[in-house]
Design a protein around this motif. Structure first.
Motif, PDB file in Angstrom:
ATOM      1  N   UNK A   1       0.857  -1.178   0.000  1.00 44.80           N
ATOM      2  CA  UNK A   1       0.000   0.000   0.000  1.00 44.80           C
ATOM      3  C   UNK A   1       0.900   1.238   0.000  1.00 44.80           C
ATOM      4  N   UNK A   2       0.554   2.271  -0.793  1.00 41.42           N
ATOM      5  CA  UNK A   2       1.418   3.456  -0.890  1.00 41.42           C
ATOM      6  C   UNK A   2       1.773   4.078   0.451  1.00 41.42           C
ATOM      7  N   UNK A   3       0.808   4.191   1.371  1.00 41.80           N
ATOM      8  CA  UNK A   3       1.089   4.831   2.660  1.00 41.80           C
ATOM      9  C   UNK A   3       2.094   4.021   3.464  1.00 41.80           C
ATOM     10  N   UNK A   4       1.944   2.690   3.448  1.00 40.64           N
ATOM     11  CA  UNK A   4       2.856   1.845   4.219  1.00 40.64           C
ATOM     12  C   UNK A   4       4.234   1.783   3.552  1.00 40.64           C
ATOM     13  N   UNK A   5       4.257   1.763   2.221  1.00 41.63           N
ATOM     14  CA  UNK A   5       5.538   1.766   1.508  1.00 41.63           C
ATOM     15  C   UNK A   5       6.287   3.075   1.765  1.00 41.63           C
ATOM     16  N   UNK A   6       5.563   4.171   1.766  1.00 36.68           N
ATOM     17  CA  UNK A   6       6.160   5.480   2.048  1.00 36.68           C
ATOM     18  C   UNK A   6       6.709   5.502   3.473  1.00 36.68           C
ATOM     19  N   UNK A   7       5.962   4.907   4.400  1.00 35.76           N
ATOM     20  CA  UNK A   7       6.431   4.797   5.778  1.00 35.76           C
ATOM     21  C   UNK A   7       7.747   4.028   5.826  1.00 35.76           C
ATOM     22  N   UNK A   8       7.842   2.964   5.075  1.00 38.03           N
ATOM     23  CA  UNK A   8       9.064   2.161   5.025  1.00 38.03           C
ATOM     24  C   UNK A   8      10.228   2.972   4.459  1.00 38.03           C
ATOM     25  N   UNK A   9       9.982   3.703   3.365  1.00 41.93           N
ATOM     26  CA  UNK A   9      11.040   4.492   2.742  1.00 41.93           C
ATOM     27  C   UNK A   9      11.518   5.617   3.660  1.00 41.93           C
ATOM     28  N   UNK A  10      10.630   6.086   4.533  1.00 35.61           N
ATOM     29  CA  UNK A  10      11.004   7.120   5.492  1.00 35.61           C
ATOM     30  C   UNK A  10      11.701   6.545   6.725  1.00 35.61           C
TER      31      UNK A  10
END
Length: 273
Positions: free
Chosen positions: A20-29
């Motif tokens: 999911x984009x929000x969770x992937x973004x969380x991972x990248x951050x």
């Protein structure tokens, strides 16, 4: 669990097998609120574009600078769509550090974000925050939500935050129409803060690798001209559409990351009639 309205509960809507984009973004951050599918997807993007984690950080810093800039202009209401999983210096924290009475409505369609809504809803005693479980593709649902009406006064200026979300709206989903409907509900003196992935600065070989990770076709990178087209009718605040690593950065350490390494454009635009 099914609610009385017949909708799945937030917990039952979580599909950990699909990124999911929000969770992937969380991972990248560098966050911890993600699953194996999100990390696998993020790693695949990082293999194609090794600076993608830097891009995520710069995009987040752009959001914070834009909120601070507008709060200092006297804007005290924010509608943040595509909120993402809470991290340090969320919109309400930045705004209320400048204007303690600032009001913020967060909107996201990821049940993981809903599960973290309690953290988002913390606020100064003078201010107020609310969280809506809704999708950008349904602007009428957002605008008609009673919690939005109870939190924001749409007769007064509002900053509409669309940070790192428009590239998840395909052309056939009418991103320009969605944005126009939201802007139409805002009074003169409101603002739009938006950032958008662009591949215009990247070599074709890198772009091809990134496209290969977009097998469901949901992601739509747009160049500066295409991004500007979505903002038609708005008055761009100086310096206009630029790399998020270049927007109001005079007081930041230099040199700034290159536009190629970040590949995110950002803008603050004013609503005029």
């Amino acid at each position: 669990m099914i609610s009385r309205s017949g909708e799945l509960s937030a917990v039952d809507r979580i599909d950990t097998s699909v990124a999911h984009p929000a969770r992937r973004y969380n991972y990248l951050l560098g966050g911890k609120d993600n699953f194996a599918a999100d990390r696998e997807s993020g790693d695949a993007l990082a293999a194609a574009m090794p600076t993608i984690r830097l891009a995520a950080v710069e995009n987040r810093m752009f959001l914070q600078r834009a909120v601070r800039f507008l709060a200092r202009q006297g804007v005290r209401q924010f509608l943040d769509i595509g909120t993402g999983i809470p991290t340090a210096d969320n919109t309400h924290e930045v705004a209320q550090a400048v204007i303690p009475s600032a009001r913020v409505v967060y909107v996201d369609n990821d049940p993981i974000v809903l599960a973290h809504a309690r953290a988002l809803l913390s606020s100064t005693s003078e201010g107020r925050t609310a969280y809506l479980d809704a999708d950008l593709r349904e602007p009428e649902k957002i605008l008609a939500h009673p919690d939005l009406d109870a939190t924001l006064d749409l007769s007064e200026p509002v900053a509409l935050m669309l940070v790192a979300i428009l590239h998840f709206i395909r052309d056939d989903e009418d991103p320009r129409g969605i944005l126009a409907r939201l802007v139409a509900a805002l009074p003169t003196g409101s603002y739009v803060v938006a950032s958008h992935v662009t591949w215009e600065y990247l070599p074709p070989a890198v772009t091809a690798k990134l496209e290969a990770n977009n097998d469901n076709g949901q992601f739509r990178a747009r160049n500066t001209e295409q991004f500007a087209d979505l903002l038609d009718g708005l008055e761009l605040v100086e310096p206009g559409i630029v790399s998020v690593a270049r927007w109001h950065t005079d007081d930041l350490p230099q040199p700034r990351p290159s536009v190629q390494d970040v590949s995110f454009n950002g803008v603050v635009a004013r609503v005029v009639r």
